[in-house]
Write a protein that holds these residues in place. Structure first.
Motif, mmCIF file in Angstrom:
data_model
loop_
_atom_site.group_PDB
_atom_site.id
_atom_site.type_symbol
_atom_site.label_atom_id
_atom_site.label_comp_id
_atom_site.label_asym_id
_atom_site.label_seq_id
_atom_site.Cartn_x
_atom_site.Cartn_y
_atom_site.Cartn_z
ATOM 1 N N THR A 4 -52.658 57.082 123.223
ATOM 2 C CA THR A 4 -51.690 57.080 122.114
ATOM 3 C C THR A 4 -50.417 57.752 122.575
ATOM 4 O O THR A 4 -50.435 58.690 123.396
ATOM 5 N N PHE A 5 -49.325 57.276 122.079
ATOM 6 C CA PHE A 5 -48.014 57.856 122.307
ATOM 7 C C PHE A 5 -47.398 58.070 120.918
ATOM 8 O O PHE A 5 -47.287 57.113 120.132
ATOM 9 N N THR A 6 -46.971 59.274 120.560
ATOM 10 C CA THR A 6 -46.434 59.588 119.225
ATOM 11 C C THR A 6 -45.122 60.316 119.357
ATOM 12 O O THR A 6 -44.816 60.909 120.395
ATOM 13 N N GLU A 7 -44.359 60.262 118.274
ATOM 14 C CA GLU A 7 -43.106 61.006 118.141
ATOM 15 C C GLU A 7 -42.921 61.331 116.662
ATOM 16 O O GLU A 7 -42.963 60.449 115.798
ATOM 17 N N GLY A 8 -42.695 62.619 116.357
ATOM 18 C CA GLY A 8 -42.538 63.036 114.971
ATOM 19 C C GLY A 8 -43.849 63.483 114.352
ATOM 20 O O GLY A 8 -44.901 63.514 115.015
ATOM 21 N N THR A 9 -43.736 63.828 113.032
ATOM 22 C CA THR A 9 -44.895 64.318 112.268
ATOM 23 C C THR A 9 -45.186 63.365 111.100
ATOM 24 O O THR A 9 -44.267 63.003 110.344
ATOM 25 N N PRO A 10 -46.430 62.980 110.911
ATOM 26 C CA PRO A 10 -46.725 62.057 109.788
ATOM 27 C C PRO A 10 -46.448 62.733 108.426
ATOM 28 O O PRO A 10 -46.789 63.906 108.245
ATOM 29 N N PRO A 11 -45.774 62.086 107.480
ATOM 30 C CA PRO A 11 -45.522 62.667 106.143
ATOM 31 C C PRO A 11 -46.841 62.935 105.428
ATOM 32 O O PRO A 11 -47.792 62.148 105.522
ATOM 33 N N VAL A 12 -46.881 64.089 104.745
ATOM 34 C CA VAL A 12 -48.115 64.444 104.033
ATOM 35 C C VAL A 12 -48.102 63.929 102.593
ATOM 36 O O VAL A 12 -49.106 64.015 101.891
ATOM 37 N N THR A 13 -46.966 63.458 102.078
ATOM 38 C CA THR A 13 -46.872 62.969 100.692
ATOM 39 C C THR A 13 -47.074 61.457 100.670
ATOM 40 O O THR A 13 -47.079 60.787 101.723
ATOM 41 N N ALA A 14 -47.198 60.990 99.452
ATOM 42 C CA ALA A 14 -47.382 59.540 99.290
ATOM 43 C C ALA A 14 -46.074 58.790 99.292
ATOM 44 O O ALA A 14 -46.067 57.559 99.255
ATOM 45 N N ARG A 15 -44.943 59.522 99.287
ATOM 46 C CA ARG A 15 -43.644 58.883 99.270
ATOM 47 C C ARG A 15 -43.273 58.477 100.696
ATOM 48 O O ARG A 15 -42.524 59.175 101.392
ATOM 49 N N ARG A 16 -43.835 57.414 101.182
ATOM 50 C CA ARG A 16 -43.599 56.950 102.553
ATOM 51 C C ARG A 16 -43.845 55.453 102.621
ATOM 52 O O ARG A 16 -44.474 54.863 101.738
ATOM 53 N N ILE A 17 -43.350 54.879 103.734
ATOM 54 C CA ILE A 17 -43.541 53.452 103.986
ATOM 55 C C ILE A 17 -44.058 53.333 105.428
ATOM 56 O O ILE A 17 -43.413 53.843 106.367
ATOM 57 N N SER A 18 -45.199 52.719 105.619
ATOM 58 C CA SER A 18 -45.803 52.552 106.959
ATOM 59 C C SER A 18 -45.952 51.070 107.254
ATOM 60 O O SER A 18 -46.424 50.309 106.394
ATOM 61 N N ARG A 19 -45.572 50.722 108.503
ATOM 62 C CA ARG A 19 -45.711 49.330 108.929
ATOM 63 C C ARG A 19 -46.314 49.358 110.363
ATOM 64 O O ARG A 19 -45.948 50.198 111.204
ATOM 65 N N THR A 20 -47.218 48.426 110.632
ATOM 66 C CA THR A 20 -47.892 48.342 111.937
ATOM 67 C C THR A 20 -47.617 46.977 112.553
ATOM 68 O O THR A 20 -47.734 45.951 111.849
ATOM 69 N N PHE A 21 -47.256 46.993 113.857
ATOM 70 C CA PHE A 21 -46.902 45.767 114.553
ATOM 71 C C PHE A 21 -47.783 45.666 115.832
ATOM 72 O O PHE A 21 -48.131 46.676 116.451
ATOM 73 N N GLU A 22 -48.144 44.455 116.248
ATOM 74 C CA GLU A 22 -48.934 44.195 117.455
ATOM 75 C C GLU A 22 -47.989 44.123 118.670
ATOM 76 O O GLU A 22 -46.907 43.530 118.601
ATOM 77 N N LEU A 23 -48.458 44.741 119.807
ATOM 78 C CA LEU A 23 -47.701 44.679 121.045
ATOM 79 C C LEU A 23 -48.408 43.706 121.995
ATOM 80 O O LEU A 23 -49.606 43.869 122.284
#
Length: 621
Positions: A111-130
């Motif tokens: 895994t490669f990450t950058e930043g901290t995942p938001p702990v609230t529900a006010r977020r938008i997540s999208r996943t894309f295939e490489l």
């Protein structure tokens, strides 16, 4: 320090005083503020919702641009497994606005990450295939690329924007509300205070002062306040007119009551009014004088306070019956006086209230004690007179029956003697002619005496006449009666002219109708003064008409109504004789046949008697 310290009134206290003094203006201010606040909330919420939608769409678009522009670069770096390049690309993506966290996951678990995942529900997540692919080769799945955007910044911006909008609207609404309040105070509230003060000062004695508002300009068009002022002034004018009319009506009523009281006091009758419970409300002067009561203090008293108990109970019973029946009643009452019992004729009638229910009884009582004594004396005298008349009729009936037998015997022997003398005179005895003539006169007088006895018998009968109806030719009957009466007519030198319509036939008692003709003819001979007598017989559709007319002394108008009565006469008995039964018997016979008789006469010009008899058989009495 010597100086007076003036403590000004606090704004809140001043506001509270204004609210109590001007509740309508205060409610208007509150309504404006509430409505404006509600409207501001609605518009602000709508604006914030639209801004949130726009921010969310912007973030979605930014994530989409990342997917379109960076996925191939990340796939190549991942294929080459260049960790530094991958981390550098992720850091660049992380620097984009609102991007909070990015991560690449490989099938091998790296895994490669950058930043901290938001702990609230006010977020938008999208996943894309490489994927990695070369020319003419199959694609190779390298892993997944996940991008998470935080909405906290968007919500913070919305909050700041909401505070700005609400504050701006509040700063704008408050002065506008104060301005509207001042305008309302100027245009409406102060005039309402004027109207209220005018209404408080309004007095029935000052209805001539109209309501006037201090308004500028005076030439402006009518508005609602003008309509209110006009309505109040119109009400004032109407009230003034109504009061004048009522005062006039009260004066008329007072005058009418005074006039009515004067009429009641001037009446010799006893007049009183009692309510439904029997309590006196009004009495006239005559009542007060006769029964020794005070007119001013009798109100509220009952009959039991004035009269003995038995009399009071009778009066109360009569009053209750009048109230129950709801109609006037005439009654004879015995009323105790100081000098004894007096007899009164009382008219009692109900007085109805506005709803049509009997609420009182009015009585008008007249003292008829003296009249009652006179009436009792008259009734006693009438009874004695009727008894004497009955004795006279009984005497006439007995005498007539006693006379009938000898008269019949005399008539029979006179007839026998007349026939014998006729035969002897016809044989040659000239000396017997005067005797024969005297016998004929004796025979006629005997027949007249028999008719007189029959008249007395008919007059004495109180019941129905005994009739024997048979077919009769009236013209023929009249001719025979006139010819049979010829000798008597000849002796008085009177002429009888007959105008007889042939075949006037009906169903009657021939002897009784003959008696009618003979009575009318005898009456015409007696009072005709030797002048011609005319007898007419006619018929119409259903009646036979007999007219006997003379030109004698006539009948006075005041006597024509009683000439058909029993023992009634229109001329002195000493001069003309008779007992007054001929026309009475004639009327009885005609009416027994269902007919009628009438007379037309003037003094000195003769009389005309007209008899109408029904042609068809009727029930004869």
């Amino acid at each position: 320090m010597g100086a007076d310290i003036v403590r000004s009134e606090s704004p809140w206290r001043r506001l509270s005083r204004y609210r109590r003094g001007h509740p309508i203006a205060w409610r208007l201010l509150v309504c404006i503020l509430l409505f404006n606040g509600f409207l501001t909330l609605i518009t602000t919420a709508s604006q914030l919702y639209l801004d949130l939608r726009w921010d969310t769409a912007s973030i979605e678009e930014r994530i989409g641009q990342v997917a379109r522009s960076d996925t191939s670069t990340l796939a190549n770096a991942l294929w080459a497994y260049d960790a530094d390049a991958i981390q550098l690309d992720l850091r660049g993506i992380r620097q984009l606005p609102d991007i909070a966290y990015v991560r690449i996951s490989t099938p091998t678990g790296d895994t490669f990450t950058e930043g901290t995942p938001p702990v609230t529900a006010r977020r938008i997540s999208r996943t894309f295939e490489l994927w990695h692919h070369e020319d003419d080769s199959e694609r190779v799945r390298l892993g997944t690329f996940e991008v998470t955007a935080s909405l906290e910044s968007a919500y913070a911006r919305l909050f700041r924007r909401a505070i700005t909008i609400l504050g701006t609207n509040a700063l704008k609404t408050f002065p506008i509300s104060i301005f509207i309040l001042l305008v309302f105070q100027r245009l409406v509230t102060r005039h309402l205070d004027t109207i209220a003060n005018y209404a408080k000062r309004l007095d029935l004695d000052r209805l001539d002062v109209p309501l006037v508002l201090n308004r500028q300009p005076k030439g402006s068009k009518d508005d609602e306040l003008t309509h209110v002022v006009n309505a109040i002034n119109a009400m004032r004018d109407s009230l003034s007119t109504k009061i004048e009319e009522r005062q006039l009506a009260e004066r008329v009523i007072q005058e009418s009551e005074a006039r009515l009281r004067a009429i009641m006091d001037g009446s010799p009758a006893v007049i009183y009014i009692k309510d439904a419970a029997g309590r006196y409300e009004l009495v006239n002067r005559r009542f007060a004088e006769l029964f020794g009561v005070d007119r001013d203090t009798i109100r509220g008293k009952t009959d039991f306070d004035i009269f003995p108990r038995d009399a009071a109970e009778r009066f109360c019973a009569t009053d209750q019956r009048v109230l129950k029946d709801g109609k006037a009643t005439d009654i004879e009452e015995a009323v105790p006086h100081r000098d004894g019992i007096h007899t009164y004729i009382s008219l009692k009638f109900p007085i109805f209230d506005a709803e049509g229910r009997p609420s009182a009884v009015c009585g008008i009582s007249t003292d008829v004690t003296d009249r009652k004594r006179i009436e009792d004396s008259r009734n006693q005298l009438l009874a004695e007179t009727q008894e004497m008349l009955q004795l006279r009729e009984d005497f006439i009936a007995v005498t007539s029956h006693e006379l009938r037998t000898p008269v019949a015997t005399l008539t029979l022997h006179a007839d026998l003697l007349d026939r014998t003398l006729d035969k002897a005179t016809a044989a040659s005895s000239h000396e017997l002619a005067p005797v024969s003539k005297a016998v004929k006169v004796f025979k006629r007088q005997t027949e007249h005496l028999g008719r007189l006895v029959d008249s007395l018998l008919d007059a004495s009968r109180r019941g129905r006449l005994d009739l024997t109806p048979v077919p009769v030719d009236l013209s023929r009957l009249v001719r025979e009666v006139a010819l049979g009466y010829q000798n008597q007519v000849a002796s008085t030198k009177e002429q009888v002219f007959l105008d007889l319509q042939p075949d006037v036939c009906g169903t009657w008692d021939i002897l009784k109708i003959e008696q009618v003709v003979l009575n009318l003819l005898t009456n015409a001979v007696k009072y005709g003064q030797g002048k011609p007598i005319r007898i007419v017989v006619r018929s119409d559709a259903d009646s036979a008409i007999l007219v006997v007319e003379d030109s004698g002394i006539g009948i006075p108008p005041e006597a024509q109504g009683r000439v058909f009565g029993r023992f009634e006469r229109a001329v002195p008995t000493a001069r003309y004789g008779g007992i007054g039964l001929g026309l009475y018997i004639t009327r009885k016979i005609v009416e027994a046949h269902g007919g009628s008789i009438e007379v037309q006469s003037e003094s000195g010009e003769g009389s005309r008697f007209t008899v109408r008899l029904p042609l068809r058989p009727q029930t004869l009495s």
